[in-house]
Write a protein that holds these residues in place. Structure first.
Motif, PDB file in Angstrom:
ATOM      1  N   LEU A  65       0.835  -1.202   0.000  1.00 23.56           N
ATOM      2  CA  LEU A  65       0.000   0.000   0.000  1.00 23.56           C
ATOM      3  C   LEU A  65       0.872   1.256   0.000  1.00 23.56           C
ATOM      4  O   LEU A  65       0.614   2.209  -0.738  1.00 23.56           O
ATOM      5  N   ALA A  66       1.945   1.243   0.789  1.00 24.68           N
ATOM      6  CA  ALA A  66       2.877   2.377   0.815  1.00 24.68           C
ATOM      7  C   ALA A  66       3.585   2.532  -0.527  1.00 24.68           C
ATOM      8  O   ALA A  66       3.785   3.658  -0.999  1.00 24.68           O
ATOM      9  N   TYR A 110      -5.207   5.423   5.944  1.00 23.15           N
ATOM     10  CA  TYR A 110      -5.698   5.851   7.250  1.00 23.15           C
ATOM     11  C   TYR A 110      -6.613   4.785   7.851  1.00 23.15           C
ATOM     12  O   TYR A 110      -6.487   4.437   9.031  1.00 23.15           O
ATOM     13  N   ARG A 111      -7.531   4.282   7.042  1.00 21.76           N
ATOM     14  CA  ARG A 111      -8.439   3.232   7.523  1.00 21.76           C
ATOM     15  C   ARG A 111      -7.653   2.006   7.949  1.00 21.76           C
ATOM     16  O   ARG A 111      -7.963   1.371   8.960  1.00 21.76           O
ATOM     17  N   ARG A 112      -6.622   1.668   7.185  1.00 24.10           N
ATOM     18  CA  ARG A 112      -5.760   0.528   7.526  1.00 24.10           C
ATOM     19  C   ARG A 112      -5.046   0.779   8.850  1.00 24.10           C
ATOM     20  O   ARG A 112      -4.978  -0.100   9.708  1.00 24.10           O
ATOM     21  N   VAL A 118     -10.252  -3.016   5.023  1.00 20.75           N
ATOM     22  CA  VAL A 118     -10.300  -2.424   3.687  1.00 20.75           C
ATOM     23  C   VAL A 118     -10.251  -3.600   2.725  1.00 20.75           C
ATOM     24  O   VAL A 118      -9.282  -4.345   2.703  1.00 20.75           O
ATOM     25  N   GLY A 119     -11.292  -3.766   1.979  1.00 22.07           N
ATOM     26  CA  GLY A 119     -11.386  -4.949   1.141  1.00 22.07           C
ATOM     27  C   GLY A 119     -11.185  -4.691  -0.340  1.00 22.07           C
ATOM     28  O   GLY A 119     -10.789  -3.607  -0.767  1.00 22.07           O
ATOM     29  N   ARG A 120     -11.492  -5.701  -1.084  1.00 24.83           N
ATOM     30  CA  ARG A 120     -11.317  -5.709  -2.530  1.00 24.83           C
ATOM     31  C   ARG A 120     -12.127  -4.593  -3.203  1.00 24.83           C
ATOM     32  O   ARG A 120     -11.712  -4.053  -4.216  1.00 24.83           O
TER      33      ARG A 120
END
Length: 151
Positions: A65-66, A110-112, A118-120
Motif C-alpha cells: 500500500l505504501a 488511514y483506515r488501515r 479495507v477490502g477488494r
C-alpha cells in the motif's frame, strides 16, 4: 450398488476474482515515461489485490500500500510538471483529479492504520478510477503535449 453406477458430481469450479485493473493497449498515451508509470501503478494495484487475497484477515498489508502511494505521488508530480511546462489548458482540473486519487489512497492508508478492514471493493474502485482517468484525462493531456512537438 456398484461404484461405477454412483452419480458423478464434479467439484465446483473455483472462480478467481477478475483483476482489479490491468494494462491494455487502449490505455497507451504515446508518452513512454508516462505509460511506464501507468504500468507500474496498475502492477502495484494488482500486487496489493494478490496480497489482500492471500491475507488470512482480509486486510491490506502496509508495504504494498505504501509502495502504491509513493508511485502514485511521483506519477502525479511528473504529469503536473509536464502540464505546467507545456501550458496545458486543463492543467488545474487535471491536477484536481490527481489530488482526488491521492486522497483516496491516503484514506485507505488511514483506515488501515486505524485497524478498519479495507477490502477488494476499495481496490476495485481505485482501479476503475485509474483506468478511467488514464483513458480520458491522461490521453487528452498526451495528445496536447504531442501536438506541441508536431508543430
Amino acid at each position: 450398488m456398484l461404484w461405477y453406477s454412483l452419480p458423478v458430481h464434479p467439484a465446483p469450479a473455483t472462480r478467481t476474482a477478475p483483476p482489479i485493473a490491468r494494462w491494455r493497449p487502449q490505455l497507451e498515451t504515446g508518452l513512454e515515461a508516462i505509460d511506464q508509470q501507468h504500468r507500474e501503478l496498475l502492477q502495484d494495484l494488482a500486487r496489493l489485490a494478490v496480497a489482500l487475497g492471500a491475507g488470512s484477515s482480509g486486510d491490506l498489508p502496509d508495504e504494498p500500500l505504501a509502495t502504491l502511494a509513493r508511485h502514485l505521488i511521483k506519477h502525479c508530480q511528473t504529469e503536473e510538471s509536464l502540464m505546467k511546462e507545456a501550458g496545458f489548458p486543463e492543467r488545474v482540473a487535471h491536477a484536481n483529479q490527481h489530488q482526488e486519487v491521492v486522497l483516496r489512497v491516503r484514506d485507505i492508508q488511514y483506515r488501515r492504520m486505524k485497524g478498519q478492514p479495507v477490502g477488494r471493493e476499495a481496490l476495485a474502485d481505485l482501479g476503475a478510477w485509474l483506468e478511467q482517468h488514464i483513458s480520458q484525462a491522461d490521453r487528452a493531456m498526451a495528445a496536447y503535449l504531442k501536438s506541441l512537438h508536431a508543430v
